[in-house]
Scaffold this motif. Structure first.
Motif, short mmCIF file in Angstrom:
data_model
loop_
_atom_site.label_atom_id
_atom_site.label_comp_id
_atom_site.label_asym_id
_atom_site.label_seq_id
_atom_site.Cartn_x
_atom_site.Cartn_y
_atom_site.Cartn_z
N ASP A 97 -13.04 0.63 -5.67
CA ASP A 97 -12.90 -0.56 -4.83
C ASP A 97 -13.67 -1.73 -5.43
O ASP A 97 -14.74 -1.56 -6.01
CB ASP A 97 -13.43 -0.30 -3.42
CG ASP A 97 -12.45 0.49 -2.57
OD1 ASP A 97 -11.26 0.16 -2.60
OD2 ASP A 97 -12.89 1.44 -1.88
N THR A 111 -8.36 4.65 -1.75
CA THR A 111 -9.55 4.91 -2.57
C THR A 111 -10.45 5.98 -1.96
O THR A 111 -11.59 6.14 -2.39
CB THR A 111 -10.35 3.62 -2.79
OG1 THR A 111 -10.50 2.94 -1.54
CG2 THR A 111 -9.68 2.71 -3.79
N GLU A 112 -9.95 6.70 -0.98
CA GLU A 112 -10.71 7.80 -0.39
C GLU A 112 -10.25 9.15 -0.94
O GLU A 112 -10.67 10.20 -0.44
CB GLU A 112 -10.56 7.78 1.14
CG GLU A 112 -11.20 6.58 1.82
CD GLU A 112 -12.71 6.54 1.64
OE1 GLU A 112 -13.34 7.62 1.63
OE2 GLU A 112 -13.26 5.43 1.49
N ILE A 159 -7.14 1.61 3.30
CA ILE A 159 -8.42 2.27 3.06
C ILE A 159 -8.25 3.58 2.32
O ILE A 159 -8.98 3.90 1.38
CB ILE A 159 -9.15 2.50 4.40
CG1 ILE A 159 -9.50 1.17 5.06
CG2 ILE A 159 -10.40 3.35 4.22
CD1 ILE A 159 -9.93 1.27 6.50
N ARG A 160 -7.27 4.39 2.72
CA ARG A 160 -7.18 5.75 2.21
C ARG A 160 -6.81 5.83 0.73
O ARG A 160 -6.98 6.87 0.10
CB ARG A 160 -6.19 6.56 3.04
CG ARG A 160 -4.74 6.23 2.87
CD ARG A 160 -3.93 6.93 3.94
NE ARG A 160 -2.51 6.97 3.67
CZ ARG A 160 -1.62 7.28 4.60
NH1 ARG A 160 -2.02 7.56 5.82
NH2 ARG A 160 -0.34 7.33 4.30
N ARG A 173 -8.64 -1.31 -7.74
CA ARG A 173 -7.90 -2.44 -7.15
C ARG A 173 -8.78 -3.68 -7.14
O ARG A 173 -9.98 -3.61 -6.91
CB ARG A 173 -7.39 -2.11 -5.75
CG ARG A 173 -8.43 -1.63 -4.76
CD ARG A 173 -7.78 -1.32 -3.43
NE ARG A 173 -8.60 -0.48 -2.57
CZ ARG A 173 -8.17 0.12 -1.46
NH1 ARG A 173 -6.92 -0.05 -1.06
NH2 ARG A 173 -8.96 0.88 -0.74
N TYR A 215 -0.27 0.40 5.01
CA TYR A 215 -1.17 -0.75 5.14
C TYR A 215 -1.29 -1.19 6.59
O TYR A 215 -2.39 -1.30 7.15
CB TYR A 215 -0.66 -1.89 4.27
CG TYR A 215 -1.07 -3.27 4.74
CD1 TYR A 215 -2.38 -3.72 4.57
CD2 TYR A 215 -0.16 -4.12 5.38
CE1 TYR A 215 -2.77 -4.97 5.01
CE2 TYR A 215 -0.54 -5.37 5.82
CZ TYR A 215 -1.84 -5.79 5.63
OH TYR A 215 -2.23 -7.03 6.08
N ARG A 229 -10.57 -4.02 0.71
CA ARG A 229 -10.05 -2.97 1.59
C ARG A 229 -9.84 -3.48 3.00
O ARG A 229 -10.39 -4.48 3.42
CB ARG A 229 -11.06 -1.80 1.66
CG ARG A 229 -11.00 -0.88 0.50
CD ARG A 229 -12.10 0.15 0.47
NE ARG A 229 -12.50 0.72 1.74
CZ ARG A 229 -12.80 2.02 1.90
NH1 ARG A 229 -12.68 2.85 0.87
NH2 ARG A 229 -13.23 2.47 3.05
N ASP A 230 -9.04 -2.70 3.74
CA ASP A 230 -8.70 -3.12 5.10
C ASP A 230 -9.84 -2.97 6.10
O ASP A 230 -9.80 -3.58 7.16
CB ASP A 230 -7.49 -2.33 5.60
CG ASP A 230 -6.19 -2.82 4.99
OD1 ASP A 230 -6.16 -3.99 4.58
OD2 ASP A 230 -5.22 -2.05 4.93
N ASP A 231 -10.84 -2.15 5.80
CA ASP A 231 -11.96 -2.10 6.74
C ASP A 231 -12.72 -3.41 6.73
O ASP A 231 -13.18 -3.88 7.76
CB ASP A 231 -12.87 -0.91 6.48
CG ASP A 231 -13.21 -0.69 5.01
OD1 ASP A 231 -12.74 -1.45 4.15
OD2 ASP A 231 -13.94 0.29 4.73
N THR A 286 -4.25 -2.75 0.06
CA THR A 286 -5.56 -2.79 0.69
C THR A 286 -5.86 -1.61 1.61
O THR A 286 -6.95 -1.54 2.17
CB THR A 286 -5.69 -4.09 1.52
OG1 THR A 286 -4.64 -4.15 2.49
CG2 THR A 286 -5.61 -5.33 0.62
N SER A 340 0.82 -1.22 0.00
CA SER A 340 0.00 0.00 0.00
C SER A 340 0.84 1.27 0.00
O SER A 340 0.56 2.22 -0.74
CB SER A 340 -0.93 0.00 1.21
OG SER A 340 -1.93 -0.99 1.08
#
Length: 377
Positions: free
Chosen positions: A356, A132-133, A129-130, A141, A174, A145-147, A127, A104
Motif C-alpha cells: 500500500d 493488499t490483505e 482494502i482486501r 498500488r 470496491y 485504500r478505502d479505509d 482501492t 478493484s
C-alpha cells in the motif's frame, strides 16, 4: 546483375530482420492493463496516453540500463473475466511488470495470475482494502485504500452536519467494501443514523425505483460508493424527480463523464472524494508533465487515475534503474523496503509491507454550476 541485386536485397532484408528481432528481444517490456473499451474507457485511454509519453521520453534519453522500453497494452474492458484473459496473455510476453488496472474487482481477477507468474503489478485505481490483505509479494498500488477513504467520508458527513445517512453501493469489490467500511465507522458515531443501506445493479438505465426507495427513507444525505456512469444517471434522474437531497460520491465518481451523463444542472452540488485532480497537483514536475500532455493531446489529463498509472510506471522504472535488475524478487524488495519518498507526480511515494501507498491522499471536491470540479478548502 539483376540476380546479384536480388541476392543483395535478400541479405539486406535478412540483416534488417535480424537486427529488428534483436531489438525487440532485448527490449524492456512493461505491460499496461486497463479499460480501453467499455464503460470506463476514458480512464484506460488516458492511462495509455500518459504512459506513451513517458515511454517516449525514456527511449529518447537512451532507455533504461541500455534497453529500450516497449509498452505492451491489453484491454480488460472493465470486466473481471476479460481482465483474467488479458493478464494470462501479458504474462506470456516476457513483461517485467504491469501497470493497472482501474477497477478493484477487475484487479482482483488478475492478482493471482501475476503473482504466480512473479510479475510486479502496480494498480492505479483499485482501492479495495482486501487487495493488499492477501500477502501477495508482487502487488502494489499508487492509489490509497478505502479505509482511508471511508474515514474522510465520515469526517465530511460529520463536518457538514448530516444526521440521517443513506448508503448506496453496487456490490462490486470496491463499492461494497467502501460502503461496509463507512457503515462501520458511522455506526460508532453518536447522533448519526444509517437509514438506508442497499445496492443497485450497475449498467442499468433507469434508477427511479431505487431512488424512490431512497427518498422514502428520508435521508439528509446519500453516500454513493459506486462508479461515475451510475452516479451520473442517479443525479440526472434525482433531478427529474425534483428530489433535492445532497449526494456524496466515492473516488470512482471522479470523472468528467459524470457531468456529461448527469448534465451540469443535475451534477451541481455533488460532492466526491478523490486524490487531487491533475489540475490541482502542486509540484513543478507535475505541472511540466501536464503541459507536455496538453501539447500532445490538446488538453491536460482529466483523470487522476491516469496520472497514478504514470507514477506506477515511474516507480517501476526507478526500481529497475537502481537495482540494475529485472528479477521480480529484487524489484519487490526494493519497492517494499528501499523506495522512500519517491517524488511522484501525485506526491511522494513509499510502500509499506503490504504494497500500500503510505500517507494521506484524499481530498473533497464539489461540482459547481458550470460542471467544474472545485477543491474544497
Amino acid at each position: 546483375m539483376k540476380r546479384l541485386i536480388t541476392v543483395v536485397g535478400v541479405f539486406v532484408c535478412l540483416f534488417l530482420f535480424f537486427v529488428s528481432s534483436r531489438v525487440y528481444a532485448d527490449a524492456l517490456k512493461i505491460g499496461l492493463m486497463g479499460p480501453m473499451t467499455g464503460p470506463w474507457a476514458s480512464e484506460g485511454q488516458e492511462m495509455k496516453q500518459v504512459l506513451d509519453i513517458m515511454v517516449d521520453e525514456i527511449n529518447a534519453a537512451g532507455g533504461v540500463n541500455g534497453q529500450k522500453v516497449e509498452l505492451i497494452v491489453e484491454d480488460d474492458g472493465g470486466d473481471p473475466r476479460t481482465a483474467a484473459l488479458a493478464a494470462q496473455k501479458l504474462v506470456t510476453q516476457g513483461i517485467v511488470g504491469v501497470i493497472g488496472t482501474y477497477g478493484s474487482s477487475v484487479t482482483e481477477a488478475t492478482q493471482n495470475i501475476y503473482n504466480e507468474a512473479k510479475v510486479i503489478q502496480i494498480a492505479n485505481g483499485s482501492t479495495a482494502i482486501r487487495l493488499t490483505e492477501k500477502g501477495l509479494k508482487y502487488f502494489f498500488r499508487t492509489c490509497p485504500r478505502d479505509d482511508e477513504q471511508a474515514r474522510v467520508a465520515v469526517k465530511t458527513i460529520k463536518d457538514m452536519g448530516f444526521k440521517k445517512v443513506a448508503i448506496l453501493h453496487d456490490n462490486t469489490t470496491y463499492a461494497k467494501g467502501l460502503a461496509d467500511e463507512a457503515r462501520g465507522l458511522l455506526e460508532k458515531e453518536q447522533g448519526i443514523e444509517i437509514v438506508f443501506f442497499d445496492a443497485l445493479t450497475p449498467g442499468e438505465q433507469d434508477y427511479t425505483a431505487i431512488l424512490t426507495k431512497l427518498k422514502g427513507a428520508n435521508p439528509d444525505v446519500v453516500f454513493f460508493t459506486g462508479y461515475y456512469p451510475e452516479a451520473g444517471l442517479l443525479l440526472r434522474q434525482k433531478k427529474e424527480m425534483k428530489w433535492e437531497v445532497p449526494f456524496i460520491g466515492g473516488d470512482a465518481t471522479n470523472n468528467p463523464d459524470l457531468v456529461k451523463i448527469a448534465g451540469a444542472d443535475a451534477a451541481a452540488g455533488f460532492y466526491f472524494l478523490s486524490a487531487p485532480l491533475p489540475k490541482d497537483l502542486p509540484g513543478e514536475e507535475a505541472k511540466a508533465f501536464l503541459a507536455k500532455f496538453s501539447e500532445k493531446y490538446g488538453n491536460p489529463p482529466n483523470s487522476i487515475y491516469a496520472v497514478l498509472a504514470g507514477d506506477g510506471f515511474r516507480v517501476l522504472i526507478k526500481a529497475i534503474q537502481e537495482t540494475k535488475s529485472t528479477d521480480p524478487d529484487v524489484l519487490a524488495d526494493y519497492l517494499h523496503n528501499k523506495l522512500k519518498d519517491f517524488p511522484g507526480l501525485t506526491g511522494t511515494i513509499s510502500f509499506n509491507e503490504k504494497g500500500d501507498r503510505v500517507g494521506e491522499v484524499y481530498r473533497v471536491y464539489k461540482v459547481n454550476e458550470k460542471g467544474e470540479f472545485i477543491l474544497m478548502p
